[in-house]
Design an enzyme around this catalytic site. Structure first.
Site, mmCIF file in Angstrom:
data_model
loop_
_atom_site.group_PDB
_atom_site.id
_atom_site.type_symbol
_atom_site.label_atom_id
_atom_site.label_comp_id
_atom_site.label_asym_id
_atom_site.label_seq_id
_atom_site.Cartn_x
_atom_site.Cartn_y
_atom_site.Cartn_z
ATOM 1 N N ASP A 89 -10.402 -9.622 2.667
ATOM 2 C CA ASP A 89 -11.337 -9.200 1.655
ATOM 3 C C ASP A 89 -11.564 -10.377 0.600
ATOM 4 O O ASP A 89 -10.704 -10.798 0.109
ATOM 5 C CB ASP A 89 -10.937 -8.022 0.677
ATOM 6 C CG ASP A 89 -12.260 -7.727 0.045
ATOM 7 O OD1 ASP A 89 -13.109 -7.240 0.508
ATOM 8 O OD2 ASP A 89 -11.742 -7.711 -1.452
ATOM 9 N N GLU A 140 -15.045 -9.196 6.569
ATOM 10 C CA GLU A 140 -16.425 -8.471 6.637
ATOM 11 C C GLU A 140 -17.629 -9.261 6.755
ATOM 12 O O GLU A 140 -17.781 -10.585 6.295
ATOM 13 C CB GLU A 140 -16.451 -7.863 5.482
ATOM 14 C CG GLU A 140 -16.358 -8.715 4.105
ATOM 15 C CD GLU A 140 -16.192 -7.878 2.807
ATOM 16 O OE1 GLU A 140 -16.544 -6.500 2.917
ATOM 17 O OE2 GLU A 140 -15.523 -8.204 1.829
ATOM 18 N N CYS A 174 -10.985 5.078 1.062
ATOM 19 C CA CYS A 174 -9.279 5.259 0.746
ATOM 20 C C CYS A 174 -8.586 4.769 2.104
ATOM 21 O O CYS A 174 -8.813 5.235 3.014
ATOM 22 C CB CYS A 174 -9.104 6.529 0.405
ATOM 23 S SG CYS A 174 -7.120 6.920 0.241
ATOM 24 N N CYS A 234 -6.314 8.136 3.406
ATOM 25 C CA CYS A 234 -6.936 9.185 3.783
ATOM 26 C C CYS A 234 -8.270 9.098 4.550
ATOM 27 O O CYS A 234 -8.782 10.017 5.253
ATOM 28 C CB CYS A 234 -6.924 10.549 2.896
ATOM 29 S SG CYS A 234 -7.903 10.143 1.459
ATOM 30 N N CYS A 287 -6.940 12.239 -2.499
ATOM 31 C CA CYS A 287 -5.707 12.186 -2.238
ATOM 32 C C CYS A 287 -4.803 11.635 -3.486
ATOM 33 O O CYS A 287 -3.459 11.799 -3.396
ATOM 34 C CB CYS A 287 -5.023 11.612 -0.769
ATOM 35 S SG CYS A 287 -5.085 9.864 -0.886
ATOM 36 N N ASP A 317 -8.831 -4.855 -4.314
ATOM 37 C CA ASP A 317 -9.003 -5.758 -3.278
ATOM 38 C C ASP A 317 -8.176 -5.586 -1.923
ATOM 39 O O ASP A 317 -8.542 -5.790 -0.662
ATOM 40 C CB ASP A 317 -8.821 -7.057 -3.649
ATOM 41 C CG ASP A 317 -9.845 -7.582 -4.815
ATOM 42 O OD1 ASP A 317 -11.132 -6.877 -4.743
ATOM 43 O OD2 ASP A 317 -9.501 -8.507 -5.579
#
Length: 406
Positions: free
Chosen positions: A185, A269, A337, A340, A359, A366
């Site tokens: 990231d 990304e 997340c 989950c 959750c 990051d």
């Protein structure tokens, strides 16, 4: 690929010849660009098309007529025409914009050496044969076998520093002896964050260098254009920028090499950096003709500087040169997340704190984003501790394809 080595020409004859080559290359390039601008659709029926062959013939006639042009090297001048022809090829292929004129005030000047000849003086020094200048010394910082494999070279000067870029075949990627993959990231507070929790920060100016840089910029704004004092101030600023560029380039090489030797593949990304660093659009004031409303331009310019200082583009480029890289869409990677899969803006409390509203999972923001990037690239499904999830997120995840850029 290119191997860049420092060049140390002798004061006097060699230095004067290298400067002359830079001037001739710039002049021939600009003259060829102006000549090509004459070619328009309305003249195509009665004028010969201008290309490298026709311009090389014109250069031969010009060298016969002008002694100062004949004093230079035909190889260097023809190399400038080849650079111009390649620039137009890239323009028509939509890989670059329309070629522009080269200015004498540009910090970087250079020329091409096509018939490359190098020899080794000792363990640390080598020599390259430059037309009209003879054997010019350069510092050896790479394996001599790689230098001997070069087919051409480009000698350039940037703020008084002479270098030679030796064009060599691309290096073979070293495959790491592991099956581990990593997600990366890219951010501002942390230039690079990996899915295993490591953080990397791009270097910048020291406190003293920053104070000096700002003082020089203020001095430059008060000096008269074209004056000798202004030129000296620009040279000092250029040396500071060059030192910072070297520092960041070294950081990029060391960081990407460390990642390439630790993992077999990486995921990043897809970020439209050019769009993300555009200046804020002005907002006209409807009540005051000619006036403008606040548009957050100062904050946006600060963000743009921080993004560019993090070296996102160069980092991803060099990482792709050294290992297999997969690019994935960047949407919702910072809001999702990693435990989950629940996605909402409230999951991210701050720049560094991620707390899932579904959750209760907590992690560094990051690192959580880097895990999501890794999972998207290599199709790693979430394994939540309970049944909490988001069906909208799951359908969005299935619809988002991954694209390989390796």
């Amino acid at each position: 690929m290119s191997i860049v080595q420092r060049v140390y020409p002798t004061e006097g004859a060699q230095l004067d010849v290298l400067v002359m080559h830079c001037d001739h290359a710039r002049y021939v390039y600009n003259l060829g660009l102006e000549q090509r601008s004459w070619w328009t659709p309305s003249r195509r029926h009665f004028r010969q098309k201008i290309n490298y062959v026709s311009q090389a013939a014109d250069l031969t006639e010009a060298r016969r007529e002008y002694d100062w042009l004949r004093a230079g090297s035909s190889v260097v001048q023809q190399g400038a025409l080849r650079d111009l022809d390649r620039a137009f090829i890239n323009f028509f292929a939509r890989r670059a914009g329309y070629p522009t004129f080269k200015k004498r005030s540009n910090a970087r000047q250079g020329f091409v050496v096509r018939d490359l000849a190098v020899r080794r003086v000792n363990r640390r020094w080598g020599e390259i044969l430059v037309p009209k200048a003879g054997w010019v010394r350069f510092r050896i910082s790479r394996a001599w076998t790689d230098i001997c494999a070069a087919t051409s070279a480009r000698v350039a000067v940037t703020n008084g520093r002479w270098t030679v870029s030796l064009t060599t075949p691309p290096a073979v990627c070293k495959v790491a002896d592991t099956a581990a993959v990593v997600g990366i990231d890219r951010g501002v507070a942390n230039s690079v964050a990996t899915s295993d929790g490591r953080m990397f920060h791009a270097p910048g100016f020291t406190v003293g260098e920053q104070v000096r840089f700002v003082a020089l910029q203020r001095r430059l704004s008060r000096q008269q254009k074209g004056s000798a004092n202004r030129d000296r101030t620009k040279a000092e600023l250029g040396r500071l920028r060059l030192r910072l560029a070297d520092r960041r380039g070294d950081w990029i090489e060391q960081t990407t090499t460390a990642l390439a030797t630790s993992y077999c593949a990486a995921a990043v990304e897809k970020l439209p950096i050019a769009n993300m660093t555009r200046r804020a659009k002005p907002k006209p004031d409807p009540d005051r003709p000619g006036g403008f409303l606040p548009n957050g331009g100062r904050a946006k310019s600060g963000l743009n500087r921080a993004i560019l200082a993090s070296c996102w583009g160069k980092f991803a480029q060099r990482l792709d040169h050294k290992m297999s890289v997969v690019a994935v869409p960047a949407a919702y990677t910072s809001q999702e997340c990693s435990n989950c899969g629940h996605t909402c803006p409230e999951n991210r409390d701050s720049q560094a704190v991620f707390r899932c509203q579904g959750c209760g999972f907590e992690h560094h923001a990051d690192t959580n984003a880097a895990i999501n990037i890794r999972d998207r690239a290599f199709n790693i499904e979430h394994q939540p501790e309970d049944s909490l999830g988001d069906r909208v997120h799951q359908s969005r995840k299935r619809a988002a394809p991954t694209t390989s850029v390796a």
